[in-house]
Design an enzyme around this catalytic site. Sequence first.
Site, short mmCIF file in Angstrom:
data_model
loop_
_atom_site.label_atom_id
_atom_site.label_comp_id
_atom_site.label_asym_id
_atom_site.label_seq_id
_atom_site.Cartn_x
_atom_site.Cartn_y
_atom_site.Cartn_z
N TYR A 145 20.23 24.77 -76.83
CA TYR A 145 18.91 23.96 -76.02
C TYR A 145 19.17 22.89 -76.22
CZ TYR A 145 16.69 28.45 -76.41
OH TYR A 145 16.77 30.07 -75.93
N LYS A 194 26.92 35.72 -84.06
CA LYS A 194 27.67 36.47 -82.80
C LYS A 194 29.26 36.01 -83.37
CE LYS A 194 27.76 39.20 -79.37
NZ LYS A 194 28.20 40.62 -80.05
N ASP A 226 23.33 41.16 -81.12
CA ASP A 226 23.36 42.68 -80.38
C ASP A 226 22.55 43.46 -81.35
OD1 ASP A 226 25.30 42.40 -81.43
OD2 ASP A 226 26.87 42.97 -80.20
N ASP A 254 10.84 36.23 -80.26
CA ASP A 254 9.54 37.17 -79.93
C ASP A 254 9.55 38.29 -80.05
OD1 ASP A 254 8.36 35.27 -79.09
OD2 ASP A 254 8.86 35.48 -76.34
#
Length: 359
Positions: A145, A194, A226, A254
């Site tokens: 970001y 990851k 994942d 979230d």
Amino acid sequence: MKKMDFKIATLPGDGIGPEVIEQTIAVLNKIGTMFGHTFNYTELLVGGSAIDATEEPLPQLTIDTCLASDSVLLGAVGGPKWDNLPGDKRPEKALLGLRGALGLYANIRPAVLHKALKDACPLRSDIVGDGIDICVVRELTGGMYFGDRGRTTGEMGEAAYDTECYSITEVERISRIAFEIARKRNKKVMSVDKANVLESSRLWRSVVINVAKDYPDVELDHMYVDNAAMQLIRDPHQFDVIVTTNMFGDILSDEASMVTGSIGMLPSASLGKGTLGMYEPIHGSAPDIAGQDKANPIATILSAAMMLRYSFGLEQEAVAIEEAVTKVLDQQFRTGDIMSAGMQLIGTKEMGQRILAAL
Ligand code: NAD
């Protein structure tokens, strides 16, 4: 017992923000009386209400006063009135600005499902058991970001890229926060990355392993993102503290919130160096119910409990608030967002008063 004085900057903001902040201040004042502390509040403008008064979503006075305070308590910002303003003039811009100005690089989001609210959870009751209690620690100021991004032209024509980059220092400081929090909970950290694909994740993992050496009492595990997304639904009880990057944390926090069922119940904290932190509910300004005494103040009240714990080191006082909330839920009082059959529907003010009475 040590009596203490604290300076709290309050930023009610827009919509239901002022309503939930009012109830939270009442709870803090009662804690002050019970435990002999003094909380001094300075109310400041932020978001749409700041735009109306000063034409800026984040006035310099707000930043300066927050920096001179012991902590910041924020309601919510935004609403339809300001939706058509250009991006950098919108109320929500104030949140990023505050995090940057206060140097807050860690976002702490507990996802707690109270036993009394089991029915609100979309998971099967045998998975939920007696409730859920997870804490997601998300890196807030690095990663994709904030990385280099742009447009380019490749073999396949026009393309765009975003870059994920983490420094050892950034990973070290967020990991330390996660381990410190785990020490106050069930002493387990799950680092999510990851590392089977991304070089930045391989660095992330090696740094977390190094930091863990300073916390031999805390158990460290690793999970690919994942798999973590899947395991949160399959068996949320395996998690205590999850620490992860900005982007993975955005998604997983979230998901963890959804597991608990109600947005009106979830607090958050943003921390940086030192003890100054910003505490706010995860919900927005809920313009659809603003000014109607319908908002659930619990997320903000629990954010104040986090403030007592993380910025002021007042664990006993934090627990007192959390137990009062649990007691009121056990007494079957509910605001509209968490209402279910057979429960007693109450408004924002009464919920605040019930929590005061339960303290
Ligand atoms: P929202 O969280 O404000 O509301 C979503 C839904 O949840 C609404 O139906 C609302 O009534 C309900 N809800 C939220 N909080 C509640 C509470 N405490 N008690 C009872 N019900 C509650 O999200 P939205 O509708 O997407 O956004 C509304 C405005 O808030 C927008 O302007 C948005 O940009 C802003 N926003 C601000 C923040 C923040 O200040 N941190 C976060 C998210 C959204």
